[in-house]
Design a protein around this motif. Structure first.
Motif, short mmCIF file in Angstrom:
data_model
loop_
_atom_site.label_atom_id
_atom_site.label_comp_id
_atom_site.label_asym_id
_atom_site.label_seq_id
_atom_site.Cartn_x
_atom_site.Cartn_y
_atom_site.Cartn_z
N ASP A 53 0.85 -1.19 0.00
CA ASP A 53 0.00 0.00 0.00
C ASP A 53 0.88 1.24 0.00
OD1 ASP A 53 -2.80 -0.98 0.17
OD2 ASP A 53 -2.01 -2.01 1.95
N ILE A 93 1.36 5.34 0.55
CA ILE A 93 0.95 6.64 1.05
C ILE A 93 1.61 7.68 0.16
CG2 ILE A 93 1.00 8.24 2.98
CD1 ILE A 93 1.60 4.63 3.72
N LEU A 147 -5.84 9.71 -2.04
CA LEU A 147 -6.68 8.57 -1.69
C LEU A 147 -7.56 8.20 -2.87
CD1 LEU A 147 -7.82 9.80 1.84
CD2 LEU A 147 -5.95 8.23 1.30
N TRP A 170 -12.92 5.08 1.18
CA TRP A 170 -11.62 5.65 0.82
C TRP A 170 -10.50 4.74 1.29
CZ3 TRP A 170 -11.39 9.48 -2.56
CH2 TRP A 170 -12.51 10.29 -2.72
N SER A 171 -9.49 4.65 0.46
CA SER A 171 -8.34 3.83 0.85
C SER A 171 -7.08 4.35 0.18
CB SER A 171 -8.57 2.37 0.45
OG SER A 171 -8.10 2.12 -0.87
N LEU A 172 -5.94 3.82 0.65
CA LEU A 172 -4.68 4.05 -0.02
C LEU A 172 -4.68 3.29 -1.34
CD1 LEU A 172 -2.32 3.50 3.04
CD2 LEU A 172 -2.96 5.70 2.00
N ALA A 229 -8.50 14.11 6.38
CA ALA A 229 -8.81 13.03 5.45
C ALA A 229 -9.95 12.20 6.04
CB ALA A 229 -7.57 12.16 5.25
N LEU A 255 -10.15 5.70 6.71
CA LEU A 255 -9.75 4.78 5.65
C LEU A 255 -10.07 3.34 6.04
CD1 LEU A 255 -6.29 6.36 4.79
CD2 LEU A 255 -8.55 6.90 3.85
N HIS A 287 -5.36 1.26 7.17
CA HIS A 287 -4.68 2.31 6.39
C HIS A 287 -4.45 3.60 7.16
CE1 HIS A 287 -5.59 0.46 2.15
NE2 HIS A 287 -5.04 -0.40 2.99
N ASP A 288 -5.32 3.90 8.11
CA ASP A 288 -5.06 5.09 8.92
C ASP A 288 -3.77 4.94 9.72
OD1 ASP A 288 -7.32 6.89 8.44
OD2 ASP A 288 -8.56 5.31 9.30
#
Lengths: 228, 228
Positions: B15, B17, B30, B42-44, B123, B126, B130-131
């Motif tokens: 993943d 960032i 994102l 929402w995600s990476l 943001a 996530l 992911h956070d």
DNA sequence: ATTTGTAAGTGTATATTACACACTTATAAT
DNA sequence: ATTATAAGTGTGTAATATACACTTACAAAT
């Protein structure tokens, strides 16, 4: 949207860089491999991640298998993924480092698995990418030691100033002035000076100190531990 | 010696960032997931490691798929292994962060994959872990920025002093005095002052600077870039 | 009892770096 | 010519880092 048919499953290993300090040199614990591939060569201790555990637990388990030690501070270094790092099968490995106090624990592990302590500088060549792992771990240890009292882990409960100084000298491979060192450490106010003295190395004897966890946590993050 | 029958193969994801800087705030890129699980959240950006590639290449490939960008600085953050982090199948994920210059590249990616820039602070939540990955990446970015000129990656080739200052203010979430900032940066002697001025934001116009890679490498590691 | 050898323990002066702080200048628009 | 706007600039003070050498406590030997 994107093609997921290429999901490939592979082995995830965990290798542990075990750091220790003998009062003079920073050491790492290595084993002579008793199994193929690379039987008879020196390597880090390691094993494979199980589906039911997280990496941190795998690292803890592996350390325990090889050293009998529990409750050891461990930190993730990074993940190493060269395609042919393991000749048997595609294996990715996450490295962890551990900090242990040699004096208190060395006897337990001396004869199991042909484990042996080596100075970081003159360790034998290691299998696979283990040398690279050690280098990375050392870098991380240096960064860590700038802001946190790794002496908690690497030194016995009670220790002399000289021993603490030698620890930093070993990690950073420098020599420090003892007056400046003690002034700096005192200004951090995270040590408790005991009445006891260690008389093993001098007639006068040197006072023993102990980390004061409470003071440390109060002062935490305010200033870095050492500037080099 | 030890039981290897428990070797279990699993998926290794990557993943990314993606950090960017718009002149005011530090941003992350994102995507709104177009597939299950967690469709619409929402995600990476991410993907799976192939057997034939190393993690760094997988990260580069994934970044390229989602942004069209090549030759981007990326660094490994860490590997995340919660047992049920992915509800579909046991998956461990290695996070990488990338630094890109929004102004130069933003147009390319605006409409692909519903990718969108968000300020790090506000943001949306996530998926999965992911956070946590973002938080770790930020920590690593801060450490990196102390000793290396990340402006090389996050700023356009030519930039004003104010923009550089705002970058550090955004990363560390502090405000700095412009006189002290410019004095500090000047003392590092890694910038080249150009004759050109940027007149978009003032009548007087402010001089543009450029990183001087040669000067930087000569001075490398001598002193940290900023003390905060 | 005195001497001696050993490592522990201690303080200060100087250089460097960090930090606080406010007015002047160049320019375009009116 | 005036005005509004952001750019640009320097100094004094505080904090920190660094260099540096003699004295002290003790045990062992005489």
């Amino acid at each position: 949207m994107y093609d997921d048919s290429d999901k490939e499953r592979l082995l995830l290993a965990v290798d542990c860089i075990v750091f220790g300090f003998d009062g003079e040199k920073l050491k790492i614990l290595l084993i002579k491999r008793g199994f193929e591939p690379e039987r008879g060569k020196w390597s880090l201790i390691g094993g494979f991640l199980r589906k039911s555990e997280v990496l941190q637990d795998a690292a803890t388990r592996i350390l325990s298998v090889y050293t009998g030690l529990d409750d050891i501070y461990m930190e993730q270094v990074g993940t190493f993924s060269d395609v042919d790092r393991d000749p048997e099968e595609r294996t990715v490995s996450t490295a962890y480092y551990a900090l242990i106090n040699i004096a208190e624990h060395s006897q337990k592990l001396s004869h199991r698995y042909s484990a042996q302590w080596f100075s970081v500088e003159d360790a034998p060549p290691l299998i696979f990418d283990h040398d690279r792992m050690v280098r990375h771990a050392l870098e991380r240890l240096k960064i860590k030691a700038e802001t946190e009292p790794i002496g908690f882990e690497l030194l016995p409960d009670k220790f002399t100033m000289l021993r603490l100084q030698k620890l930093y000298e070993a990690i950073y491979n420098v020599s420090l002035d003892k007056r400046n060192f003690i002034n700096k450490v005192r200004s951090l106010d995270i040590l408790e000076k005991l009445d006891e003295k260690d008389k093993t190395s001098s007639r006068k004897g040197s006072f023993l100190y102990r980390f004061d966890a409470e003071k440390y946590h109060r002062a935490e993050r305010s200033r870095s531990l050492l500037n080099l």
